[in-house]
Design an enzyme around this catalytic site. Sequence first.
Site, short mmCIF file in Angstrom:
data_model
loop_
_atom_site.label_atom_id
_atom_site.label_comp_id
_atom_site.label_asym_id
_atom_site.label_seq_id
_atom_site.Cartn_x
_atom_site.Cartn_y
_atom_site.Cartn_z
N ASP A 173 0.83 -1.20 0.00
CA ASP A 173 0.00 0.00 0.00
C ASP A 173 0.87 1.25 0.00
O ASP A 173 2.09 1.19 0.13
CB ASP A 173 -0.92 0.01 1.23
CG ASP A 173 -1.99 -1.07 1.14
OD1 ASP A 173 -2.28 -1.52 0.02
OD2 ASP A 173 -2.51 -1.46 2.20
N ALA A 174 0.20 2.39 -0.12
CA ALA A 174 0.90 3.68 -0.15
C ALA A 174 1.72 3.87 1.12
O ALA A 174 1.22 3.69 2.23
CB ALA A 174 -0.10 4.82 -0.32
#
Length: 556
Positions: A173-174
């Site tokens: 994920d980010a």
Amino acid sequence: MYDLHDSEQSHTPPTKRPIIEAQAGSSESFKRVKIEQEEPEKTSHSTEHEGPSDTPAADTKRGKRDAAGWAKSRQGKAKDTKNKGRRRGTRDKDKDGEKEGEEQGPRAPRLPKKQSALLIGFCGTGCNGMQIQPDVRTIEGVLFDALVRAGAVSSDNADDPVKVNLGRAARTDAGVHAAGNLVSMKLITTIPGVEDWVARVNEELPPEIRVWGSVRVQNSFNARMSCDSRKYTYFFPSYLLIPPKPGSGFQRTYERHAQTMQGVVPLDTSAHPFWSAPESHSSCSMDDLVRKRLWRIGADQVELIRETAKKFEGTHNFHNFTVGREFGDRSNQRHMWKIEISDPAVYGDTEWISVLFHGQSFMLHQVSWFLTHDRKMMSALILSCRTGTPGQVIDELYGPRMVMVPKMPALGLLLEYPIFDSYNKKVTSINEKLEPSHPDYRPEINFEQHRESIDAFKQTFIYDNMRSIEDRDGVFDAWVRSIDTYGGDDLLYLNPKGIIPAAAVIKKGDKRDNPFKEKRKFDLTSFSDKQGTPPIEDDEETESKLNKSRLEDMEG
């Protein structure tokens, strides 16, 4: 066949007749109609006698063919010559600035490509996750551009990573960091004028993204499906194990519920050495944080965490540690090989503990599952130990009753590397009869060969960055205070018996009074130097609306 006698006596074009071809054993409805027409002879005869042909009804039937015998879908369509002469997959030259009619220079020679696996590491700060996305900065996007500039990806394939069969073992994920990850694609590994093409790629990359090495893999290699397991590390300050502050919303609710239980002695947080100190009686949160960072846990607490963590090892139904999955979903059955908890270590003023997870993912090899799963596991581990809840509660969480388990901050999560044991065993078996110089020889995938470089990178770009953010913003303290200020029933499974009470059970479709709401800021791993952490937002409702197909898309 045509009637030769009729064709010799007529000056009109030959008629079209259907030839019925039936497949052996097929019914009448599956017969295929085939139109056969001879090439009209070139003649100087007048066309005044030409008229409509004797086309059978099958040719002119509505929805089949027109009067001329053409399929109706072809009517009014000009012949497509737009892509004539173009090789599939090349760029549109008009878009690249080459107009029609301009002289084009000689094409660059096509260099051979080999299916390769790149072993990489990165600091996820400033990137919107791992996978390539349009108009945003991602790890794969930066890496792919560097490969193009270095010559490992040809200009013909530079416009679309799909052309080189780009895949990854773990989709983070980010903001999530990875000391090791793997991407596979077809690459040009012999670049004219370049002696070490991996070093050349690293020259094109920013320092926070590195390529540790390249491995020639089998043509059928699939980075995601070939991955057997993964290792993750979670770091947290040891002060999170200090009990809830006396008089807080959580402590009042905890004591009220404990009084309804017979034969138990609830935890008296006011007697804890940290909260019994005179300076804690009228202290604010910032004063508390200063003292928390100087706090050091005892050996008995370290041993308690290790014993509780053993409850996670083995195969269990982890539905309470996921998002949007119910108890009966088969994908909740996962296997944790091992969980290792390090001795506490002091960096700056703060004491830190690291927890290493080695987990096998069944079915879809979901990575986002691990990102949520590890943070929820860490939360259950820390919250149970800091509240005196028996380790039995972990076994309770594997049962059918659904409860709310908060996620720990994403700041402490790190992907160590993916593991490919099954693939390595397969190539090792093949390599036994081959010399390393043989074209079919395939090396094993092993991140440990690059351990020295990986450790140096982790210290500079991940650990130091993680600790500096915590020192500046106090992310972990903000998270634990969000737990302590909650006064609802959702966390009542944290009690002296370690049993989930009915008041804490979440029933699908039922509206709860005072539900625990998570804050989106704890999903971030980087914050503005000037503005600090962003405003608190709720993200619980967003997660609950994810359907199964969306979950699989996120996790694959």
